[in-house]
Enzyme design. Sequence first.
Site, mmCIF file in Angstrom:
data_model
loop_
_atom_site.group_PDB
_atom_site.id
_atom_site.type_symbol
_atom_site.label_atom_id
_atom_site.label_comp_id
_atom_site.label_asym_id
_atom_site.label_seq_id
_atom_site.Cartn_x
_atom_site.Cartn_y
_atom_site.Cartn_z
ATOM 1 N N GLU A 51 -76.422 -50.079 84.325
ATOM 2 C CA GLU A 51 -78.123 -50.368 84.231
ATOM 3 C C GLU A 51 -78.589 -49.140 85.167
ATOM 4 O O GLU A 51 -79.792 -48.847 84.785
ATOM 5 C CB GLU A 51 -78.280 -51.507 84.777
ATOM 6 C CG GLU A 51 -78.107 -52.709 83.846
ATOM 7 C CD GLU A 51 -76.633 -52.970 83.692
ATOM 8 O OE1 GLU A 51 -75.880 -52.623 84.817
ATOM 9 O OE2 GLU A 51 -76.009 -53.936 83.044
ATOM 10 N N HIS B 64 -78.116 -66.301 82.639
ATOM 11 C CA HIS B 64 -78.891 -65.864 81.465
ATOM 12 C C HIS B 64 -80.162 -66.506 81.410
ATOM 13 O O HIS B 64 -80.737 -66.751 80.096
ATOM 14 C CB HIS B 64 -78.027 -66.198 80.130
ATOM 15 C CG HIS B 64 -76.862 -65.332 79.985
ATOM 16 N ND1 HIS B 64 -75.504 -65.826 80.612
ATOM 17 C CD2 HIS B 64 -76.649 -64.242 79.339
ATOM 18 C CE1 HIS B 64 -74.605 -64.814 80.236
ATOM 19 N NE2 HIS B 64 -75.336 -64.012 79.626
#
Length: 740
Positions: A470, A540
Amino acid sequence: MATTKVDPKLTDSELKKKPKTYQGLTSQQLVDAYRIMFTSRRIDDREILLKRQQKVFFQISGAGHEAVGVAAALVLKPGYDWFYPYYRDRALCLALGATPLEMLMGAVGAADDPSSGGRQMPSHWAYKRLNVVTQSSATGTQILHAVGCAEAGRYLAKHPNAARKVEGDYRQFKDVQFQGDEVTYVSLGDGTTSEGEFWEALNAASNRRLPVLFCVEDNEYAISVPVEVQTSGGNISRLVSSFPNFHFEELDGTDPVIAYAAFQRAAGHCRAGNGPAFVHAHVIRPYSHSLSDDERLYRPDAERQRDAARDPISRLQMFLLREGILDEKGINKIEKEVDEEVQSAADRALEAPIPQPETIHNYVYSPDLDPASAAFDRPPAFASPEATADGKRSAASQPKTMADLINATLRDEMRRDERVLIFGEDVADASREEYLKQKLIKGKGGVFKLTSGLQMEFGADRVFNTPIAEAAIVGRATGMAIRGLKPVVEIQFFDYIWPAMMQLRDELPTIRWRSNNAFSAPVVVRVAIGGYLTGGAIYHSQCGESIFTHTPGLRVVFPSNSLDAAGLLRTAIRCDDPVLFLEHKRLYRETYGRSPYPGPDFMVPFGKAKVVQPGTDLTVITYGAVVPRALQAAQKLEREQHVSVELVDLRTLNPFDWEAIAASVKKTNRALIAYEDSLSWGYGAEIAARIADQLFHHLDAPVKRIAATDTFVAYQPLLENAILPQASDLFRAMRELAEF
Ligand SMILES: Cc1ncc(C[n+]2csc(CCOP(=O)(O)OP(=O)(O)O)c2C)c(N)n1
Ligand SMILES: [Mg+2]
């Protein structure tokens, strides 16, 4: 010092006529190199003096690193190649064309300091005219920018039309230049090779055969930590040697002739398109880490003396004398001239005006393009809803999900603007393109299919997968945007944004401000965020938007429905600031808030809230997936208890629409701020504080918040329900506030 190879084909008399060179360097170039190296050292000495007199406020020296910098500059071209130097590269910058005055203006923090206008520490080089790009103090972050910079150069060479200036959006405000054989230089210390971003950068540069010239200036220490603690086995060259496509050099970086030859070979490899190069230069650090460090605390005298014997300044001086290039008088003359130049530059820098305090707000955002302005307010142009011949409504007039309209907006903007690139994890249809071409597969296009079909339409150089890295996604995008491209990158889940945090906090939003508007990086980072998924659990379901709204320089957008998502995403892409575009996963395919396709020019300006439902008894301020839940609760409250709720959807969190909040609270005199993130220190805290501060006299009740519990989000649906604010919780909170 290395000796010159003599061409055996020359006759004796020709040999006598031909001036002697040293690995191709002429005597004059070596004299010039000496002058620059000596100037660099003298500026350090002068800054140290000024620091002791409290006329400058920090000092970082380039001492011991001068030879390698000068050698790199002899090979690379300012204003043509690109440079991401680190703080020891004073000699490199001087050799590229920066002046002692410019450097000393940085040391005193002068308004006209070209690197930052007094905003950054000295030795944080940025010289726009030379393609020396702004750097932060974070060690290692610059390496990924260099990779992105090299990618941009290559992309532009393949898509030269993308470089064109276009009026009316961010492209109007940046001159885009590129060269087909340009090289991007990036340097770092031995200690910095321990950062993960270093390895992410090597991997990307290697895999994509990018023309990045990595220069590790190994002085064997990172502040007090020696190299064998940083690097397993003590030698970084050994560890990186198996990366494919690289050219490797390991050398004595205190010798400019050896370093020059190494850079020639390294840059040649990059320019020829063969891939990146890695120059590992062994140097010394005679002046401790900085003026705040005393290396005698951790290095014995004998070790320091060993280093001193390799001092690049005295070595080159000896060499010039030994080769008869300069005599003592010649050396003295140069040194006297340099001393005078540095003295006079210091005097001028000390007289230079300092920046005015009222300028501190300049360049947090683009001064040219305001995404909250009317220029970004364009109405939708819906397709005609008339029935077609077979009695059905046309496809374009059918209500579309948020996922559909985000995909459509990305497609529109990619068609309109060749600078737009999309990359991230799983965003491509398929990296193995031949499968697509042979029509063996349908393609993926994102774990939520938001980028589906874009690679097929625009090709793999505009839409591509990246490694699961990322920091690299955001760091590479930053390097590309500095060059003028418009990366629209994806972070697959907000829960996994954290490896990019350094890039998102210390780099992307700071670039314009810290360079005093010389550089900017208007990247769009799309992120799937939020819970209410049933089974999303702790990794999540996260929110956490206030962590980013707390960062000046970053626009933060959080739409609640498909039409807003389309209009705000278009504004994000066309504007001139970095944008964090938060897409609620639960809303991607929700029935709530679907809309027909609004056409390719529909835009919603930032900082304009939407009153979802007008009301008179209390105001609910919210955004994202809480909007439909709050609406449900408000409608129930109206039905059952005749309480009239005004529901305000903020749509963007930075900037946010204070006028809309104030107008509503002045009308209803009651305010509830509802958000999905955990309650404490969340986004609502700031809004509540402002209402309390500025609307106190308009309030008939305390300002209330409703949000998630101060826990993480659990997997078991019963627990998830208890943790995240539900319509029933919102209903209760609204009723209590109305009854207060
Ligand atoms: C990410 C980050 N961590 C820590 C620091 C504090 N720091 C500044 S310089 C430095 C040492 C860097 O050593 P090296 O990479 O070998 O470069 P050198 O200073 O020796 O040239 C450290 C730990 C920082 N600036 N950035
Ligand atoms: Mg070091």
